[in-house]
Design a protein around this motif. Structure first.
Motif, mmCIF file in Angstrom:
data_model
loop_
_atom_site.group_PDB
_atom_site.id
_atom_site.type_symbol
_atom_site.label_atom_id
_atom_site.label_comp_id
_atom_site.label_asym_id
_atom_site.label_seq_id
_atom_site.Cartn_x
_atom_site.Cartn_y
_atom_site.Cartn_z
ATOM 1 N N ALA A 263 0.821 -1.206 0.000
ATOM 2 C CA ALA A 263 0.000 0.000 0.000
ATOM 3 C C ALA A 263 0.857 1.259 0.000
ATOM 4 C CB ALA A 263 -0.911 0.001 1.223
ATOM 5 N N ASP A 264 0.316 2.303 -0.624
ATOM 6 C CA ASP A 264 0.916 3.630 -0.492
ATOM 7 C C ASP A 264 -0.132 4.505 0.199
ATOM 8 O OD1 ASP A 264 -0.913 4.496 -2.465
ATOM 9 O OD2 ASP A 264 0.565 4.436 -4.070
ATOM 10 N N ASP A 265 -0.074 5.806 0.018
ATOM 11 C CA ASP A 265 -1.010 6.694 0.704
ATOM 12 C C ASP A 265 -2.435 6.611 0.168
ATOM 13 O OD1 ASP A 265 1.008 7.603 2.317
ATOM 14 O OD2 ASP A 265 1.460 9.351 1.059
ATOM 15 N N VAL A 266 -2.606 6.183 -1.101
ATOM 16 C CA VAL A 266 -3.925 6.230 -1.732
ATOM 17 C C VAL A 266 -4.468 4.850 -2.098
ATOM 18 C CG1 VAL A 266 -5.213 7.130 -3.718
ATOM 19 C CG2 VAL A 266 -3.416 8.518 -2.669
ATOM 20 N N VAL A 267 -3.626 3.999 -2.663
ATOM 21 C CA VAL A 267 -4.090 2.724 -3.210
ATOM 22 C C VAL A 267 -3.300 1.563 -2.616
ATOM 23 C CG1 VAL A 267 -2.572 2.686 -5.235
ATOM 24 C CG2 VAL A 267 -4.809 1.611 -5.374
ATOM 25 N N ALA A 268 -3.906 0.371 -2.672
ATOM 26 C CA ALA A 268 -3.238 -0.825 -2.150
ATOM 27 C C ALA A 268 -3.489 -2.001 -3.088
ATOM 28 C CB ALA A 268 -3.743 -1.160 -0.757
#
Length: 135
Positions: free
Chosen positions: A81-86
């Protein structure tokens, strides 16, 4: 009509050839002798057997009412995951499913490696491949 060897049927059913032989000897899977004398399974019989065997193979605990017919209960094997999508990967029996969802959904569902989860698939685009040739 296509026919399959014991080895091919075993591979398609994700079992050993010996298991296929036991099913046949027990009367659960119909086999005939091919032109060379080897035992073979016709494609229609194999498809019916695979469908019957798959019923309830991956039950979804705490089933909910849904219009989605393709549900795969399994275990989360990876979450990236990053800050927006996983990207979430679930292993359901022999099936590995990968989904891109929001990071917020991952957090709300508590998705992490080792957690049981269900992937539900409903798609307007389904691609079907078949090995080359006929038969």
């Amino acid at each position: 009509m296509p026919s399959y060897s014991i080895g091919q049927a075993a591979e398609l059913l994700a079992v050993s050839p010996e298991t296929v032989r036991r099913w046949a000897d027990g009367g659960h899977l119909a086999m005939d002798r091919g032109g060379s004398g080897n035992r073979v399974i016709d494609g229609v019989s194999l498809a019916g057997f695979a469908t019957e065997r798959a019923a309830g193979l991956h039950p979804v605990p705490g089933e909910v009412l849904t219009s989605v017919r393709n549900s795969f209960a399994g275990i989360v094997i990876s979450v990236t995951a990053d800050d927006v999508v996983a990207q979430v990967e679930i292993q359901s029996g022999p099936h590995r499913l990968v989904s891109l969802i929001s990071r917020e959904s991952v957090d709300e569902l508590g998705l992490e490696v080792g957690v049981m989860a269900t992937a539900r698939v409903k798609s307007t685009n389904v691609h079907i491949d078949r090995p080359g040739g006929r038969g």
